[in-house]
Design a protein around this motif. Structure first.
Motif, mmCIF file in Angstrom:
data_model
loop_
_atom_site.group_PDB
_atom_site.id
_atom_site.type_symbol
_atom_site.label_atom_id
_atom_site.label_comp_id
_atom_site.label_asym_id
_atom_site.label_seq_id
_atom_site.Cartn_x
_atom_site.Cartn_y
_atom_site.Cartn_z
ATOM 1 N N ALA A 1 1.202 13.591 12.515
ATOM 2 C CA ALA A 1 0.075 14.233 11.856
ATOM 3 C C ALA A 1 -0.626 13.192 11.015
ATOM 4 N N PHE A 2 -1.936 13.157 11.127
ATOM 5 C CA PHE A 2 -2.681 12.274 10.227
ATOM 6 C C PHE A 2 -2.572 12.838 8.822
ATOM 7 N N ALA A 3 -2.429 11.963 7.843
ATOM 8 C CA ALA A 3 -2.438 12.440 6.465
ATOM 9 C C ALA A 3 -2.837 11.315 5.537
ATOM 10 N N ASP A 4 -3.175 11.704 4.340
ATOM 11 C CA ASP A 4 -3.331 10.735 3.265
ATOM 12 C C ASP A 4 -2.723 11.381 2.034
ATOM 13 N N SER A 5 -2.602 10.622 0.964
ATOM 14 C CA SER A 5 -2.032 11.169 -0.259
ATOM 15 C C SER A 5 -2.974 10.923 -1.421
ATOM 16 N N HIS A 6 -3.106 11.925 -2.287
ATOM 17 C CA HIS A 6 -3.743 11.695 -3.576
ATOM 18 C C HIS A 6 -2.695 11.049 -4.453
ATOM 19 N N SER A 7 -2.953 9.841 -4.875
ATOM 20 C CA SER A 7 -1.936 9.089 -5.601
ATOM 21 C C SER A 7 -2.472 8.611 -6.933
ATOM 22 N N PHE A 8 -1.574 8.553 -7.904
ATOM 23 C CA PHE A 8 -1.961 8.019 -9.206
ATOM 24 C C PHE A 8 -1.877 6.498 -9.164
ATOM 25 N N VAL A 9 -2.920 5.856 -9.662
ATOM 26 C CA VAL A 9 -2.894 4.399 -9.743
ATOM 27 C C VAL A 9 -3.289 3.964 -11.145
ATOM 28 N N LEU A 10 -2.918 2.730 -11.462
ATOM 29 C CA LEU A 10 -3.282 2.135 -12.742
ATOM 30 C C LEU A 10 -4.364 1.090 -12.476
ATOM 31 N N PRO A 11 -5.632 1.449 -12.666
ATOM 32 C CA PRO A 11 -6.676 0.436 -12.480
ATOM 33 C C PRO A 11 -6.432 -0.724 -13.436
ATOM 34 N N HIS A 12 -6.722 -1.919 -12.967
ATOM 35 C CA HIS A 12 -6.352 -3.107 -13.733
ATOM 36 C C HIS A 12 -7.090 -3.198 -15.071
ATOM 37 N N GLN A 13 -6.305 -3.265 -16.143
ATOM 38 C CA GLN A 13 -6.863 -3.414 -17.486
ATOM 39 C C GLN A 13 -6.813 -4.879 -17.875
ATOM 40 N N ALA A 14 -7.936 -5.389 -18.378
ATOM 41 C CA ALA A 14 -7.943 -6.770 -18.865
ATOM 42 C C ALA A 14 -6.957 -6.881 -20.023
ATOM 43 N N ALA A 15 -6.940 -5.863 -20.885
ATOM 44 C CA ALA A 15 -5.989 -5.858 -22.000
ATOM 45 C C ALA A 15 -5.386 -4.460 -22.076
ATOM 46 N N ALA A 16 -4.213 -4.290 -21.501
ATOM 47 C CA ALA A 16 -3.609 -2.964 -21.457
ATOM 48 C C ALA A 16 -3.032 -2.593 -22.825
ATOM 49 N N ASP A 17 -3.228 -1.330 -23.193
ATOM 50 C CA ASP A 17 -2.722 -0.812 -24.460
ATOM 51 C C ASP A 17 -1.373 -0.154 -24.171
#
Lengths: 443, 323
Positions: A318-334
């Protein structure tokens, strides 16, 4: 003369005032603009969350966010909803390239190979995740495998949303293709599928099958790739080399889809809206669609069954994809915010039962194994799809809403419509893909 | 650059200039002739400064930086971003999709500009004939122009729907076979043009109507006395008098049509099979969904060259006209 002079000095003074005002206004505007970004970041416990879920999915997502926000006081998730597809992904990429993206975002898992190697995403820290009760073994193997890139975990799947078939049990019953347990009869071959569809058509008097694809590369690709993978064929995209595909299999699949679109089994001129409307008004017995249409059909009140696309060519897929959580790259992560993000994502995964109501299969296995989920019908009937899902072939330009799917539409739609030969459409598609593979890799 | 001659509002044939007794006029020329003082200069720059700052920041600098970018492999993610000379241009000139998109843009410009000028003129002439409730006609023809492109696109996408849409419904009721408006490569561009004409014809219509109403009535009266009928008057008086307006409308329209993007992106997304993809959309796709900013910049500059060429041709033509 005097009059004129005084007039002119007046004018000068006014000019000066005006000019000064404009200058000041400009400065204030400039300050305001920069101040804007500053203020938005200043709220220390705000977590900015971008996603692309609208309609029923969007409402569901919002209620899940509200619940997490209400459960704790450490952070507050502020979602931003952007339009699905290119508009979303271009903005997410731009924001990440700029180094000040949202703290967390939803991406389709199949899009990650276009983001992770370019440094647009940060990897998840498994130890920190474990602290919040999320472990690798909580995901089914195919989904967990997809979450990784170059040995690191870049995406955490909330769900998998396969391309499935919904069927009208009442129509199926009248057509005599319903089993005694209320599910659609087993279909194991293309010929049998055509036969069942024709039976359904005789009952509805309109069509047997609804399949909306016109102008929608994603829909065309979903069905095609399901059938292609059912042949057990591989589809490998390796930048710098031509695509490695099985041409005969592909053409076989295209021919089969074309044979469905004969204006009896299914209309040639069906787009997404037409297909949904037709199936909802009992104008057909089967709808090929993504699981996300399930709530619409439940609301429409038709007697509903759901299953994966029947295995017509030997290998379940079955074709599928997933809604996934990602962390977009932060120049300075808090760091504090990062912890908040982990806690937020963990809560969302654990609370994904309500996400299942929207039709998606939760990725978090403890939820899938729960009795509440088993009671969710017809969702539970296709939960096994998670074991046979196939994501897009991996490359920087593939995935949901990508150019890859547009290229497919550009070359294959005319095959579906019967205007082009399957061989011509397929060869043109592969030649387009090969051009992209030969380009300098931008990620 | 005395390109566009606006018809004299009063319609007095030119020679009757106002008697030259007014001294303010004289004085103002005297003021102009006076050598500029330093103070004037400073004021001048001060007033221009806000505009100049924005002009430099948002037009001149992006143009320079874009030109440089087109010579690099710059990508959105920062990979392979070095200087690569004219490689992007070489690739673009060999890119069949680039040529196709450019061809689509020119095709759209051709088949949209003609109806947008002719229909606007016809509507203006009709309204100007003295129909009752002129304001209502004016409003009806102009109001679509006020809609956002998204609204127009949604309307038309629905109406073009092959199964549920208004157009095919009407066609079928009339006994004509339905048309695959957005899915037939030969028809899709026309579908976009129909939507565009409905949407934007009102602006040209308004310009034409204003120009028509400025043609002095005496011309028509004189022509009637000489026995000229309605058509004769239209072709011998209205049309020539509208010449400058037509030039202006055609120029504006060509420039507007060349940069078409919104409605195409929203109605067909460039489909079917790239048959309606405009060059602006291709630039967007190359740069933002394809990440290749350098390549995308190179195509922009090729397009820029084309527009520059068209603009120069226009300047040449209008200069000849006014000479």
């Amino acid at each position: 003369m005097k009059q004129q002079d005084s007039g002119s000095t007046n004018l000068n003074r006014r000019q000066l005032l005006l000019g000064g005002g404009a200058l000041f206004g400009g400065l204030a505007l400039g300050a305001g603009l920069t101040g804007c970004g500053g203020a938005a970041q200043a709220a220390a416990n705000d977590i900015r969350f971008w996603h692309l879920l609208s309609g029923g999915d969007g409402i569901k997502m919002q209620s899940m966010i509200d619940r997490v926000n209400a459960e704790q006081a450490a952070f507050k998730v502020k979602p931003t909803v952007l339009a699905w597809g290119a508009p979303y992904y271009t903005k997410l990429a731009m924001a990440s390239a700029g180094g000040r993206p949202p703290e967390v975002a939803i991406m389709h898992a199949a899009r990650v190979p276009g983001y992770a190697p370019g440094g647009l995403l940060d990897a998840w820290d498994l130890n920190l995740l474990a602290e919040f009760g999320v472990r690798p073994e909580d995901f089914s193997p195919r989904i967990w495998e997809k979450s990784q890139f170059n040995g690191q975990v870049y995406s955490l799947a909330l769900d998998s949303h396969p391309f499935v078939m919904l069927y009208n049990t009442e129509v199926a019953g009248k057509a005599g293709v319903l089993r005694t347990d209320g599910r659609l009869t087993d279909i194991n071959s293309p010929a049998q599928f055509l036969e069942v569809s024709r039976e359904l058509q005789r009952v509805t008097g309109k069509h047997g099958l609804s399949y909306g694809y016109l102008g929608d590369g994603a829909q065309m690709w979903r069905l095609f790739y399901t059938l292609y993978r059912q042949h057990g064929a591989d589809f490998v995209l390796d930048p710098g080399k031509p695509a490695q595909v099985e041409r005969d299999v592909a053409i076989d699949c295209l021919e089969f889809i074309k044979s469905l679109l004969d204006n009896t089994i299914a209309t040639k001129s069906g787009d997404g809206g037409t297909a949904v409307a037709e199936f909802a008004s009992q104008g057909s017995g089967i709808l090929f669609t993504g699981v996300w249409e399930l709530p619409t059909m439940k609301t429409a009140g038709i007697p509903l069954g759901a299953a994966t696309i029947p295995t017509l060519f030997g290998t379940p897929a079955a074709f599928a994809d997933s809604h996934s959580f990602v962390l977009p790259h932060q120049a300075a992560a808090d760091e504090t915010k990062r912890r908040g993000v982990y806690e937020f994502v963990a809560s969302m995964l654990k609370g994904s039962l309500s996400w299942a109501e929207a039709g998606h299969i939760p990725a978090f296995q403890p939820v899938v194994r729960s009795s509440e989920y088993a009671a969710l019908k017809p969702q539970a009937d296709y939960a096994h799809a998670a074991d046979i899902i196939n994501y897009d072939p991996e490359a920087w330009f593939t995935g949901s809403g990508s150019d890859f799917q547009s290229y497919f539409a550009e070359n294959v739609q005319n095959v579906f419509l019967g205007r082009d030969k399957a061989t011509a459409g397929w060869d043109a598609f592969i030649s387009r893909i090969n051009t992209v593979l030969a380009m300098p890799n931008p990620v | 650059m005395s390109t566009v001659r606006i018809p004299a509002p009063t319609g007095e044939p030119a020679p009757a200039a106002p008697p030259a007794k007014t001294s303010p006029g004289k004085r103002s020329t005297a003021r102009l002739a006076r050598p500029r003082s330093r103070r004037d200069n400073i004021h001048g720059w001060a007033f221009s400064a806000p505009f100049l700052a924005f002009f430099l920041m948002f037009l001149v600098w992006p143009m320079i930086s874009g030109a440089y970018m087109s010579l690099t492999g710059k990508s959105l993610t920062g990979a392979n971003s070095g200087f690569i000379g004219l490689a992007n241009y070489a690739e673009a000139f060999g890119d069949s999709d680039m040529w196709r998109s450019l061809g689509n843009t020119l095709y759209f410009t051709l088949i949209s500009t003609v109806p947008l000028v002719v229909i606007a003129l016809a509507l203006a002439a009709l309204v100007n004939m003295g129909l009752p409730a002129q304001w209502l006609w004016r409003l009806s023809f102009f109001s679509p122009f006020l809609l956002a492109s998204t609204v127009v696109s949604l309307f038309f996408a629905w109406m073009y729907n092959p199964e549920l849409g208004l157009f095919n419904d009407v066609l079928v009721k009339l006994g004509i076979p339905p048309v695959a408006w957005l899915n037939d490569p030969a028809v899709a561009m026309w579908a976009v043009v129909i939507a565009t004409v409905w949407w934007t014809v009102g602006f040209n219509f308004l310009l034409y109507l204003a120009a028509l109403q400025n043609i002095p009535q005496q011309h028509y009266e004189a022509a009637s006395l000489d026995g000229a009928g309605g058509w004769r008057q239209f072709f011998s008086i209205s049309l020539p008098q509208l010449g400058p307006t037509t030039v202006m409308i055609v120029i504006l329209q060509i420039l507007a049509s060349l940069k078409v993007f919104d409605q195409i992106y929203q109605i067909t997304a460039g489909g079917p099979g790239g048959a309606t993809r405009s060059i602006v959309q291709y630039i967007f796709e190359a740069g933002f969904t394809g990440y290749r900013l350098g390549y995308s910049a190179a195509i922009s500059y090729i397009f820029f060259g084309l527009i520059l060429f068209i603009a120069l041709v226009q300047v040449f033509i209008t200069r000849k006209r006014s000479a």
